[in-house]
Design an enzyme around this catalytic site. Structure first.
Site, mmCIF file in Angstrom:
data_model
loop_
_atom_site.group_PDB
_atom_site.id
_atom_site.type_symbol
_atom_site.label_atom_id
_atom_site.label_comp_id
_atom_site.label_asym_id
_atom_site.label_seq_id
_atom_site.Cartn_x
_atom_site.Cartn_y
_atom_site.Cartn_z
ATOM 1 N N THR A 6 -6.868 1.800 -4.695
ATOM 2 C CA THR A 6 -6.206 0.520 -4.440
ATOM 3 C C THR A 6 -6.941 -0.641 -5.090
ATOM 4 O O THR A 6 -6.324 -1.538 -5.675
ATOM 5 C CB THR A 6 -6.095 0.291 -2.922
ATOM 6 O OG1 THR A 6 -5.250 1.297 -2.364
ATOM 7 C CG2 THR A 6 -5.536 -1.079 -2.606
ATOM 8 N N HIS A 43 -0.185 2.393 -5.847
ATOM 9 C CA HIS A 43 -0.235 3.739 -6.421
ATOM 10 C C HIS A 43 0.748 4.644 -5.692
ATOM 11 O O HIS A 43 1.309 4.282 -4.658
ATOM 12 C CB HIS A 43 -1.651 4.335 -6.333
ATOM 13 C CG HIS A 43 -2.241 4.286 -4.952
ATOM 14 N ND1 HIS A 43 -1.742 5.034 -3.898
ATOM 15 C CD2 HIS A 43 -3.282 3.578 -4.436
ATOM 16 C CE1 HIS A 43 -2.449 4.794 -2.811
ATOM 17 N NE2 HIS A 43 -3.376 3.906 -3.107
ATOM 18 N N GLU A 53 0.819 -1.212 0.000
ATOM 19 C CA GLU A 53 0.000 0.000 0.000
ATOM 20 C C GLU A 53 0.855 1.264 0.000
ATOM 21 O O GLU A 53 1.666 1.492 0.891
ATOM 22 C CB GLU A 53 -0.925 -0.004 1.226
ATOM 23 C CG GLU A 53 -1.674 1.283 1.469
ATOM 24 C CD GLU A 53 -2.666 1.600 0.374
ATOM 25 O OE1 GLU A 53 -2.611 2.742 -0.143
ATOM 26 O OE2 GLU A 53 -3.491 0.727 0.037
#
Length: 619
Positions: A293, A475, A256
């Site tokens: 996500t 990302h 993440e």
């Protein structure tokens, strides 16, 4: 003054225009804040979009009831204004009706952590709230003075409604030719708002949302026949490494918000162990739409795409995805399980992961963690799930791990990361570092601790030499965009900040850098290529990153943004490379067709009875 009062008492024109002015003022503030180029014709469209609502409300006879309706409408539009301003600041995105309908789910827990003050600053926000308060007061006085028994009230409302409807009907006449395709594609939210403003977007979004809900009911069979005519049985190209890792265990880790600038050799040694001993991809771009996500996750597991405004992991969560990597690996003798250290039902993973072929999804419900104000620690997940992520068994295993600790915002001190802050405090490199950099670095240090637990466990179980590890980020760090811009080398280059880490580690493949354009779309095709699973190309968008002649397929980020060797396009503007208009329009049309194809696969539940790979000779 008496003349004006008389008009107010006997005519609703001032009341009508005042409401439109207030709503459009919010739109104007947003447009000025972000420098959108909205033309006069597009303001006319926005006017009629507001006018039709106000005209409908004008039929309410009682002044008090009508005023309440106005207040509700203004509050709705003000809510859109706040969420649009905040989302655009952090993600260059705006709110959709689908997102609001999802607000009852815990997906909003993340969005609510972002501070709306960031969009304008406290002084501007105070001014905006004062304007809203004065607007309520002004409308109350205007409405109160209106004569409820005025016989022309219904006539005015009818005329206003008809004019507004005619205005909307002829709206396409106000649109420049180059903007017509954008007007028909409100799902391309950022560009739509840049061209037409947020008021027009939200009207179009509601219509599109309703249409998208009806399409599966009325057009599924037609779309399926269309897809059957498009899909061929072409086998995807195979690289020189096809089947090189056949039968190996596979661990896929989606980290993440992990950023290259927040990894260091001193503080994240396990990450650099993979970098040094694996294959590193310096030009791997996040393909996650608007940095979501779930989109990066789904693209990496299926090589598909969907760019409508709703979260398809909810909308199409009941579909069967026989094209997904976990299903295909399960069909080829693997056990497939997924792991995450956040709520089990977040992004509907507890349903859709099963329909993608995972035997089990392990989430926060299966962990024992300390409650924090932010995110559970990745190291705890890797520790407590170690025997599930790396099972000792005869069959090969596929484990998909989704982390959460580095998620933003990063502007506050996190007590659960104190041990890492203390280490950074003793490092001269970070003496004057901003809290945002310290926090994301500390969070990635905890991820690295978990990664070390995983690597040690693989070695202790003597499985490391027979396991392939893929590590990538979902990302960029959009939560602290200024930090990302400052610490990303060459951040002035278009899309440079959208590069994220991607490593493939396997003792059989060795170590090198592979300098090719790649993205989440390529992950599933690459794994199938390495494992020796031949698949039909038309069901997937990406390609194996090891092909000798990898096609220059654009990395599609939205209807109006993509990356390719030929050119970089951002919000319908060629920002780098070949700028021939005719070639650009041809590519744009092709991208629309690709998006449309995969969207129809979602709508038709296309993979429910399909096998998208070629069975091996041993099957």
């Amino acid at each position: 003054m008496k003349f004006i009062r008389k008009i107010i008492e006997h005519n609703q024109i001032i009341e009508f225009l005042s409401m439109i002015f207030i709503v459009l003022t919010f739109d104007l503030i947003l447009i000025l804040r972000y420098g959108f180029g909205v033309t006069l014709g597009h303001w006319i469209i926005a006017f009629f979009n507001v006018a039709i609502i106000v005209a409908a409300l004008s039929f309410i006879k009682k002044n008090t009831a009508r005023y309440i309706a106005y207040v509700v409408y203004l509050l709705i539009m003000f809510t859109f204004f706040i969420t649009d301003s905040t989302l655009y600041f952090f993600k260059e995105d705006v709110t959709s009706i689908a997102m609001l309908l999802e607000s009852g789910r815990d997906t909003m827990q993340i969005g609510l952590r972002y501070n709306p003050l960031s969009a304008y600053g406290i002084i501007t926000w105070v001014g905006i709230f004062i304007f809203l308060f004065l607007s309520f007061r002004f409308m109350r006085k205007i409405v109160k003075r209106h004569n409820e028994t005025q016989p022309k009230r219904l006539v005015f409302g009818t005329i206003a409604l008809l004019i507004s409807m005619l205005g909307l009907f002829f709206s396409p006449k106000f649109i420049a030719e180059e903007s017509a395709i954008v007007f028909e594609t409100p799902a391309d939210k950022s560009v739509f708002v840049q061209r037409f403003g947020s008021v027009t977007y939200h009207t179009r979004d509601i219509l599109t949302f309703a249409n998208n809900r009806l399409r599966p009911l009325f057009f599924a069979n037609e779309y399926r026949e269309e897809l059957d005519g498009l899909i061929t049985d072409t086998i995807a190209d195979q690289s020189p490494l096809f089947g090189e890792l056949a039968g190996q265990n596979v661990i896929m880790i989606m980290c993440e918000t992990c950023e290259e600038y927040a990894f260091t050799r001193e503080h994240t040694p396990n990450y650099y162990r993979l970098v040094d001993d694996g294959i590193y991809f310096p030009n791997f771009y996040s393909a996650a739409k608007s940095n979501y996500t779930y989109d990066a996750e789904f693209k990496s597991l299926t090589s598909m795409m969907y760019f409508q405004a709703d979260n398809y992991m909810y909308t199409f969560g009941e579909n069967t995805y026989n094209n997904a990597l976990p299903h295909i690996l399960a069909e080829n003798g693997y056990t497939s399980n997924s792991f995450h250290n956040f709520n089990n039902n977040f992004f509907n993973r507890d349903e859709i992961h099963f329909n993608m072929g995972f035997e089990r999804f392990y989430g926060l419900n299966e962990l024992v963690v300390e409650e924090t104000d932010y995110w559970p620690l990745d190291s705890v997940m890797f520790d407590q799930f170690r025997d599930l992520i790396v099972p000792e068994q005869d069959d090969p295993f596929y484990s998909f791990v989704i982390t959460v600790t580095p998620h933003g915002p990063h502007s506050n001190y996190r007590e659960e990361l104190s041990e890492y802050y203390n280490q950074l405090e003793n490092d001269p490199t970070y003496y004057d570092a901003p809290i945002e950099l310290l926090t994301i670095t500390a969070a990635q240090m905890d991820f690295d601790k978990g990664l070390g637990i995983l690597l040690d466990d693989l070695e202790e179980k003597e499985l490391l030499d027979n396991t392939t590890i893929l590590l990538y980020s979902d990302h960029k760090n959009y939560s602290s965009l200024e930090i990302t811009m400052e610490y990303t080398p060459d951040s002035h280059i278009p899309f440079e900040i959208d590069k994220v880490p991607f490593i493939i580690y396997s003792q059989k493949l060795g170590n090198t850098d592979r300098d090719i354009l790649s993205s989440h779309y390529d992950i599933t095709p690459t794994i199938m290529d390495l494992l020796g699973i031949a698949y039909y190309q038309d069901y997937y968008y990406g390609q194996s990153v090891f092909l000798e002649n990898k096609l220059d397929l654009p990395i599609i980020l939205s209807y109006s943004s993509w990356i390719s060797y030929e050119n970089y396009v951002r919000f319908d503007e060629i920002v780098y490379g070949h700028d021939d208009l005719e070639d650009y329009l041809i590519k744009k049309t092709e991208i629309y067709e690709v998006i449309d194809k995969f969207e129809k696969m979602f709508i038709t539940d296309y993979f429910i009875d399909l096998q998208t790979y070629l069975p091996s000779a041993n099957d």
